[in-house]
Write an enzyme that holds these catalytic residues in place. Sequence first.
Site: not given
Ligand code: UT7
Length: 323
Positions: A117, A250, A280
Amino acid sequence: MNSTNLHSRIIGSGRCLPERIVSNGELAANLDTTDEWIRSRTGIGQRHIAAEGQTSSDLAFAASQQALAAAGVSAAELDLIIVATSTPDFIFPSTACLLQAKLGAKNGAAFDVQAVCSGFVYALTTADAYIRGGLARTALVVGAEVFSRILDWNDRSTAVLFGDGAGAVVLRADNAPGIEACALHADGSQAGILSVPGNVCGGKVIGSPFLQMDGQAVFKFAVRVLDEVAREVLAKANTDIEHLDWLIPHQANVRIIEATAKRLGLPSERAIVSVERHANTSAASIPLAFDEAVRDGRIRQGQRVLFEGVGGGFTWGAVLFRF
Ligand code: UT7
Protein backbone atom coordinates in the site's frame (compact mmCIF):
# COMPACT_ATOMS: atom_id res chain seq x y z
CA MET A 1 16.26 23.98 -18.86
CA ASN A 2 18.85 24.52 -16.14
CA SER A 3 20.16 21.00 -15.40
CA THR A 4 21.64 21.97 -12.02
CA ASN A 5 18.22 22.89 -10.65
CA LEU A 6 16.00 20.01 -11.72
CA HIS A 7 12.71 19.23 -10.04
CA SER A 8 9.75 17.09 -11.01
CA ARG A 9 6.18 18.29 -11.41
CA ILE A 10 2.95 16.36 -11.69
CA ILE A 11 1.41 17.57 -14.96
CA GLY A 12 -1.51 15.17 -15.39
CA SER A 13 -3.42 12.38 -13.74
CA GLY A 14 -5.95 9.67 -14.56
CA ARG A 15 -7.79 6.75 -13.04
CA CYS A 16 -9.64 3.57 -13.87
CA LEU A 17 -12.13 1.62 -11.78
CA PRO A 18 -13.62 -1.68 -12.95
CA GLU A 19 -17.28 -1.42 -13.90
CA ARG A 20 -18.63 -3.89 -11.39
CA ILE A 21 -19.55 -2.37 -8.03
CA VAL A 22 -20.05 -4.69 -5.06
CA SER A 23 -21.94 -3.19 -2.13
CA ASN A 24 -21.51 -4.20 1.50
CA GLY A 25 -25.03 -5.64 1.33
CA GLU A 26 -24.01 -7.94 -1.53
CA LEU A 27 -21.07 -9.24 0.53
CA ALA A 28 -23.33 -9.73 3.53
CA ALA A 29 -25.47 -12.10 1.47
CA ASN A 30 -22.63 -14.66 1.47
CA LEU A 31 -20.54 -13.72 4.52
CA ASP A 32 -21.30 -13.40 8.23
CA THR A 33 -21.08 -9.58 8.15
CA THR A 34 -23.30 -6.50 7.91
CA ASP A 35 -23.27 -3.16 6.14
CA GLU A 36 -23.38 -1.53 9.58
CA TRP A 37 -20.25 -3.38 10.82
CA ILE A 38 -18.25 -2.59 7.69
CA ARG A 39 -19.26 1.10 7.60
CA SER A 40 -18.74 1.74 11.31
CA ARG A 41 -15.33 -0.02 11.53
CA THR A 42 -13.88 1.10 8.18
CA GLY A 43 -16.00 3.76 6.45
CA ILE A 44 -16.26 1.46 3.40
CA GLY A 45 -19.61 1.33 1.57
CA GLN A 46 -18.68 -0.42 -1.69
CA ARG A 47 -15.76 -1.56 -3.83
CA HIS A 48 -15.09 -2.06 -7.56
CA ILE A 49 -14.14 -5.59 -8.59
CA ALA A 50 -12.28 -6.45 -11.81
CA ALA A 51 -13.98 -8.61 -14.43
CA GLU A 52 -12.63 -12.09 -15.04
CA GLY A 53 -9.45 -11.73 -17.06
CA GLN A 54 -9.12 -7.97 -16.36
CA THR A 55 -5.59 -7.45 -15.06
CA SER A 56 -3.56 -4.76 -13.31
CA SER A 57 -1.96 -3.77 -16.63
CA ASP A 58 -5.44 -3.35 -18.18
CA LEU A 59 -6.49 -0.98 -15.39
CA ALA A 60 -3.09 0.74 -15.51
CA PHE A 61 -3.45 1.23 -19.26
CA ALA A 62 -6.82 2.98 -19.00
CA ALA A 63 -5.63 5.20 -16.12
CA SER A 64 -2.40 6.03 -17.99
CA GLN A 65 -4.24 7.02 -21.19
CA GLN A 66 -6.27 9.52 -19.14
CA ALA A 67 -3.16 10.84 -17.39
CA LEU A 68 -1.25 11.28 -20.67
CA ALA A 69 -4.22 13.09 -22.22
CA ALA A 70 -4.53 15.40 -19.19
CA ALA A 71 -0.78 16.13 -19.35
CA GLY A 72 -0.76 16.62 -23.13
CA VAL A 73 2.08 14.11 -23.37
CA SER A 74 2.46 11.31 -25.93
CA ALA A 75 3.57 7.78 -25.04
CA ALA A 76 6.69 8.34 -27.17
CA GLU A 77 7.82 11.09 -24.78
CA LEU A 78 7.90 8.75 -21.78
CA ASP A 79 11.42 7.79 -20.78
CA LEU A 80 10.42 6.11 -17.52
CA ILE A 81 7.43 3.97 -16.52
CA ILE A 82 7.07 2.72 -12.96
CA VAL A 83 4.11 0.62 -11.86
CA ALA A 84 3.48 0.06 -8.16
CA THR A 85 1.62 -3.21 -7.70
CA SER A 86 1.46 -6.26 -5.47
CA THR A 87 -0.91 -7.98 -7.89
CA PRO A 88 1.12 -8.07 -11.12
CA ASP A 89 -0.23 -9.76 -14.25
CA PHE A 90 2.67 -12.24 -14.21
CA ILE A 91 5.70 -13.20 -12.13
CA PHE A 92 7.52 -11.67 -15.09
CA PRO A 93 7.70 -9.63 -17.27
CA SER A 94 6.83 -6.67 -15.06
CA THR A 95 3.42 -5.01 -15.27
CA ALA A 96 5.28 -1.83 -16.29
CA CYS A 97 6.69 -3.59 -19.37
CA LEU A 98 3.23 -4.92 -20.27
CA LEU A 99 1.85 -1.40 -19.82
CA GLN A 100 4.63 0.05 -21.96
CA ALA A 101 3.65 -2.31 -24.80
CA LYS A 102 -0.07 -1.45 -24.45
CA LEU A 103 0.78 2.26 -24.62
CA GLY A 104 3.04 1.73 -27.63
CA ALA A 105 5.88 3.40 -25.74
CA LYS A 106 9.45 2.32 -26.47
CA ASN A 107 11.80 4.96 -25.17
CA GLY A 108 13.28 4.33 -21.75
CA ALA A 109 13.04 2.14 -18.68
CA ALA A 110 10.00 0.32 -17.31
CA PHE A 111 9.87 -1.57 -14.01
CA ASP A 112 7.60 -2.43 -11.10
CA VAL A 113 7.90 -1.35 -7.47
CA GLN A 114 6.54 -3.67 -4.80
CA ALA A 115 5.83 -1.90 -1.52
CA VAL A 116 2.18 -2.94 -1.15
CA CYS A 117 0.00 0.00 0.00
CA SER A 118 3.06 2.30 0.11
CA GLY A 119 3.87 1.35 -3.46
CA PHE A 120 2.69 4.58 -5.05
CA VAL A 121 4.76 6.86 -2.79
CA TYR A 122 7.75 4.53 -3.28
CA ALA A 123 7.29 4.72 -7.08
CA LEU A 124 6.78 8.50 -7.08
CA THR A 125 9.87 9.05 -4.92
CA THR A 126 11.89 6.82 -7.25
CA ALA A 127 10.68 8.70 -10.34
CA ASP A 128 11.45 12.02 -8.64
CA ALA A 129 15.02 10.84 -7.94
CA TYR A 130 15.44 9.76 -11.59
CA ILE A 131 14.24 13.16 -12.81
CA ARG A 132 16.31 15.20 -10.36
CA GLY A 133 19.33 13.05 -11.21
CA GLY A 134 18.89 13.75 -14.92
CA LEU A 135 18.13 10.09 -15.76
CA ALA A 136 14.61 10.79 -17.01
CA ARG A 137 12.61 13.78 -18.20
CA THR A 138 9.04 12.51 -18.52
CA ALA A 139 7.85 9.73 -16.24
CA LEU A 140 4.60 7.81 -15.90
CA VAL A 141 3.93 6.57 -12.36
CA VAL A 142 1.03 4.19 -11.80
CA GLY A 143 -0.53 2.34 -8.89
CA ALA A 144 -2.59 -0.61 -10.15
CA GLU A 145 -4.12 -3.49 -8.24
CA VAL A 146 -6.53 -6.40 -8.49
CA PHE A 147 -6.53 -7.30 -4.78
CA SER A 148 -9.79 -9.24 -5.33
CA ARG A 149 -7.55 -12.06 -6.66
CA ILE A 150 -5.61 -12.49 -3.41
CA LEU A 151 -8.55 -12.37 -1.00
CA ASP A 152 -10.11 -15.37 0.67
CA TRP A 153 -13.76 -14.51 -0.03
CA ASN A 154 -14.80 -16.70 2.92
CA ASP A 155 -12.72 -14.65 5.39
CA ARG A 156 -14.92 -11.78 6.59
CA SER A 157 -12.03 -10.11 8.44
CA THR A 158 -10.21 -9.30 5.14
CA ALA A 159 -12.67 -9.81 2.23
CA VAL A 160 -14.71 -6.71 3.06
CA LEU A 161 -11.73 -4.35 3.12
CA PHE A 162 -10.27 -4.29 -0.40
CA GLY A 163 -11.13 -3.34 -3.98
CA ASP A 164 -9.55 -3.09 -7.45
CA GLY A 165 -8.47 -0.03 -9.46
CA ALA A 166 -5.64 2.05 -10.86
CA GLY A 167 -4.43 5.64 -10.74
CA ALA A 168 -1.66 7.30 -12.75
CA VAL A 169 0.31 10.53 -12.85
CA VAL A 170 2.71 12.02 -15.40
CA LEU A 171 5.81 13.71 -14.00
CA ARG A 172 7.97 16.13 -15.93
CA ALA A 173 11.33 17.76 -15.26
CA ASP A 174 11.01 21.45 -14.45
CA ASN A 175 13.09 24.20 -12.90
CA ALA A 176 10.41 24.86 -10.27
CA PRO A 177 9.11 22.34 -7.73
CA GLY A 178 6.89 20.35 -8.06
CA ILE A 179 7.86 17.73 -5.60
CA GLU A 180 9.35 19.44 -2.57
CA ALA A 181 10.25 16.57 -0.25
CA CYS A 182 9.99 12.78 -0.04
CA ALA A 183 10.67 10.21 2.69
CA LEU A 184 10.57 6.41 2.56
CA HIS A 185 10.87 3.88 5.37
CA ALA A 186 10.62 0.15 5.95
CA ASP A 187 10.66 -2.22 8.91
CA GLY A 188 10.88 -5.79 7.67
CA SER A 189 10.63 -7.14 11.22
CA GLN A 190 6.88 -6.37 10.94
CA ALA A 191 6.42 -8.50 7.79
CA GLY A 192 4.07 -10.90 9.59
CA ILE A 193 1.26 -8.44 10.41
CA LEU A 194 0.18 -8.06 6.77
CA SER A 195 1.21 -10.56 4.14
CA VAL A 196 0.33 -13.01 1.39
CA PRO A 197 2.80 -15.66 2.54
CA GLY A 198 2.79 -17.85 -0.56
CA ASN A 199 4.79 -18.59 -3.68
CA VAL A 200 4.59 -20.69 -6.81
CA CYS A 201 7.14 -23.48 -6.92
CA GLY A 202 7.29 -26.43 -9.28
CA GLY A 203 3.79 -25.62 -10.53
CA LYS A 204 2.23 -25.60 -7.04
CA VAL A 205 1.25 -22.87 -4.60
CA ILE A 206 3.54 -23.13 -1.59
CA GLY A 207 2.19 -21.44 1.57
CA SER A 208 -0.98 -19.34 1.27
CA PRO A 209 -2.08 -17.33 -1.79
CA PHE A 210 -4.45 -15.25 0.38
CA LEU A 211 -3.99 -12.00 2.25
CA GLN A 212 -3.58 -12.35 6.03
CA MET A 213 -3.64 -9.46 8.45
CA ASP A 214 -3.49 -8.62 12.13
CA GLY A 215 -5.91 -5.71 11.74
CA GLN A 216 -5.37 -4.08 15.12
CA ALA A 217 -1.56 -4.24 14.89
CA VAL A 218 -1.73 -2.70 11.39
CA PHE A 219 -4.11 -0.01 12.59
CA LYS A 220 -1.83 1.10 15.46
CA PHE A 221 1.30 0.97 13.32
CA ALA A 222 -0.35 2.98 10.52
CA VAL A 223 -1.59 5.81 12.74
CA ARG A 224 1.85 6.24 14.36
CA VAL A 225 3.97 6.20 11.19
CA LEU A 226 1.57 8.34 9.11
CA ASP A 227 1.91 11.03 11.75
CA GLU A 228 5.71 10.71 11.94
CA VAL A 229 6.37 10.70 8.21
CA ALA A 230 4.06 13.67 7.56
CA ARG A 231 6.02 15.72 10.09
CA GLU A 232 9.29 14.50 8.55
CA VAL A 233 8.53 15.71 5.01
CA LEU A 234 7.03 19.00 6.19
CA ALA A 235 10.23 19.66 8.17
CA LYS A 236 12.41 18.67 5.19
CA ALA A 237 10.57 21.27 3.09
CA ASN A 238 10.87 23.88 5.88
CA THR A 239 7.14 24.22 6.17
CA ASP A 240 4.32 23.16 8.48
CA ILE A 241 0.78 21.85 8.53
CA GLU A 242 -0.66 25.40 8.33
CA HIS A 243 0.73 25.64 4.81
CA LEU A 244 -0.74 22.38 3.60
CA ASP A 245 -3.87 22.50 1.44
CA TRP A 246 -4.64 18.77 1.12
CA LEU A 247 -3.65 15.54 2.80
CA ILE A 248 -4.14 12.32 0.81
CA PRO A 249 -3.30 9.40 3.06
CA HIS A 250 -3.52 5.79 1.89
CA GLN A 251 -7.24 4.93 1.79
CA ALA A 252 -7.57 1.87 4.03
CA ASN A 253 -9.90 2.94 6.79
CA VAL A 254 -11.62 6.26 7.46
CA ARG A 255 -10.78 5.91 11.17
CA ILE A 256 -7.04 5.81 10.32
CA ILE A 257 -7.43 8.86 8.06
CA GLU A 258 -9.35 10.83 10.71
CA ALA A 259 -6.90 9.83 13.47
CA THR A 260 -3.97 10.93 11.29
CA ALA A 261 -5.53 14.31 10.50
CA LYS A 262 -6.33 14.85 14.18
CA ARG A 263 -2.79 14.00 15.35
CA LEU A 264 -1.39 16.42 12.76
CA GLY A 265 -3.81 19.17 13.78
CA LEU A 266 -5.30 19.29 10.27
CA PRO A 267 -9.05 19.99 9.90
CA SER A 268 -10.58 16.70 8.70
CA GLU A 269 -12.20 18.39 5.67
CA ARG A 270 -8.67 18.96 4.28
CA ALA A 271 -8.06 15.19 4.11
CA ILE A 272 -9.30 13.63 0.87
CA VAL A 273 -11.37 10.52 1.56
CA SER A 274 -12.43 8.08 -1.16
CA VAL A 275 -12.38 4.84 0.83
CA GLU A 276 -16.18 4.90 1.13
CA ARG A 277 -16.55 4.22 -2.61
CA HIS A 278 -13.31 2.40 -3.49
CA ALA A 279 -12.40 0.45 -0.31
CA ASN A 280 -8.67 -0.22 0.04
CA THR A 281 -7.08 -0.44 -3.42
CA SER A 282 -3.55 -0.71 -2.03
CA ALA A 283 -1.00 1.01 -4.32
CA ALA A 284 -3.82 2.52 -6.39
CA SER A 285 -5.58 4.28 -3.53
CA ILE A 286 -3.59 7.53 -3.43
CA PRO A 287 -3.54 8.28 -7.19
CA LEU A 288 -7.24 7.33 -7.42
CA ALA A 289 -8.17 9.77 -4.66
CA PHE A 290 -5.87 12.43 -6.14
CA ASP A 291 -7.30 12.20 -9.64
CA GLU A 292 -10.87 12.39 -8.34
CA ALA A 293 -10.10 15.50 -6.33
CA VAL A 294 -8.29 17.16 -9.26
CA ARG A 295 -11.11 16.44 -11.70
CA ASP A 296 -13.87 17.57 -9.32
CA GLY A 297 -12.01 20.85 -8.73
CA ARG A 298 -11.05 20.44 -5.06
CA ILE A 299 -7.30 20.29 -5.75
CA ARG A 300 -6.19 23.27 -7.83
CA GLN A 301 -2.95 24.37 -9.46
CA GLY A 302 -0.50 25.91 -7.01
CA GLN A 303 -1.89 24.11 -3.97
CA ARG A 304 0.30 22.08 -1.67
CA VAL A 305 -0.57 18.38 -1.32
CA LEU A 306 0.83 15.62 0.89
CA PHE A 307 0.61 11.96 -0.17
CA GLU A 308 1.18 9.37 2.56
CA GLY A 309 1.36 5.61 2.18
CA VAL A 310 1.63 2.75 4.65
CA GLY A 311 1.39 -0.97 4.09
CA GLY A 312 2.86 -4.45 4.08
CA GLY A 313 6.56 -4.88 4.54
CA PHE A 314 6.07 -2.93 6.71
CA THR A 315 6.66 0.11 4.52
CA TRP A 316 5.66 3.74 4.75
CA GLY A 317 6.49 7.06 3.14
CA ALA A 318 5.31 10.49 2.04
CA VAL A 319 5.64 12.90 -0.86
CA LEU A 320 4.99 16.65 -0.43
CA PHE A 321 4.44 18.70 -3.58
CA ARG A 322 3.00 21.79 -5.15
CA PHE A 323 0.52 20.98 -7.88
O1 UT7 B 1 -3.39 -1.03 3.77
C1 UT7 B 1 -3.18 -1.36 5.09
C2 UT7 B 1 -4.14 -2.47 5.26
N1 UT7 B 1 -5.00 -2.57 6.32
C3 UT7 B 1 -5.46 -1.67 7.20
O2 UT7 B 1 -5.14 -0.53 7.25
C4 UT7 B 1 -6.43 -2.19 8.20
C5 UT7 B 1 -6.15 -1.71 9.58
N2 UT7 B 1 -7.07 -2.28 10.52
C6 UT7 B 1 -8.39 -2.02 10.53
O3 UT7 B 1 -8.85 -1.24 9.72
C7 UT7 B 1 -9.25 -2.63 11.59
O4 UT7 B 1 -8.43 -3.29 12.54
C8 UT7 B 1 -10.27 -3.64 11.00
C9 UT7 B 1 -11.31 -2.89 10.21
C10 UT7 B 1 -9.57 -4.64 10.09
C11 UT7 B 1 -10.97 -4.42 12.11
O5 UT7 B 1 -11.58 -3.51 13.02
P1 UT7 B 1 -11.38 -3.72 14.59
O6 UT7 B 1 -12.18 -2.66 15.22
O7 UT7 B 1 -9.91 -3.74 14.84
O8 UT7 B 1 -12.06 -5.11 14.82
P2 UT7 B 1 -11.41 -6.46 15.39
O9 UT7 B 1 -10.44 -7.04 14.42
O10 UT7 B 1 -10.95 -6.23 16.78
O11 UT7 B 1 -12.69 -7.38 15.43
C12 UT7 B 1 -13.78 -7.10 16.31
C13 UT7 B 1 -14.85 -8.16 16.10
C14 UT7 B 1 -14.32 -9.59 16.18
O12 UT7 B 1 -15.30 -10.35 16.83
P3 UT7 B 1 -15.14 -10.75 18.38
O13 UT7 B 1 -13.85 -11.51 18.44
O14 UT7 B 1 -15.10 -9.44 19.11
O15 UT7 B 1 -16.37 -11.56 18.63
C15 UT7 B 1 -14.24 -10.01 14.73
O16 UT7 B 1 -14.40 -11.41 14.58
O17 UT7 B 1 -15.41 -8.02 14.79
C16 UT7 B 1 -15.41 -9.30 14.14
N3 UT7 B 1 -15.29 -9.06 12.70
C17 UT7 B 1 -16.38 -8.85 11.93
N4 UT7 B 1 -17.69 -8.81 12.21
C18 UT7 B 1 -18.54 -8.56 11.19
C19 UT7 B 1 -14.18 -9.01 11.93
N5 UT7 B 1 -14.53 -8.77 10.66
C20 UT7 B 1 -15.88 -8.67 10.63
C21 UT7 B 1 -16.81 -8.43 9.61
N6 UT7 B 1 -18.11 -8.36 9.93
N7 UT7 B 1 -16.45 -8.22 8.32
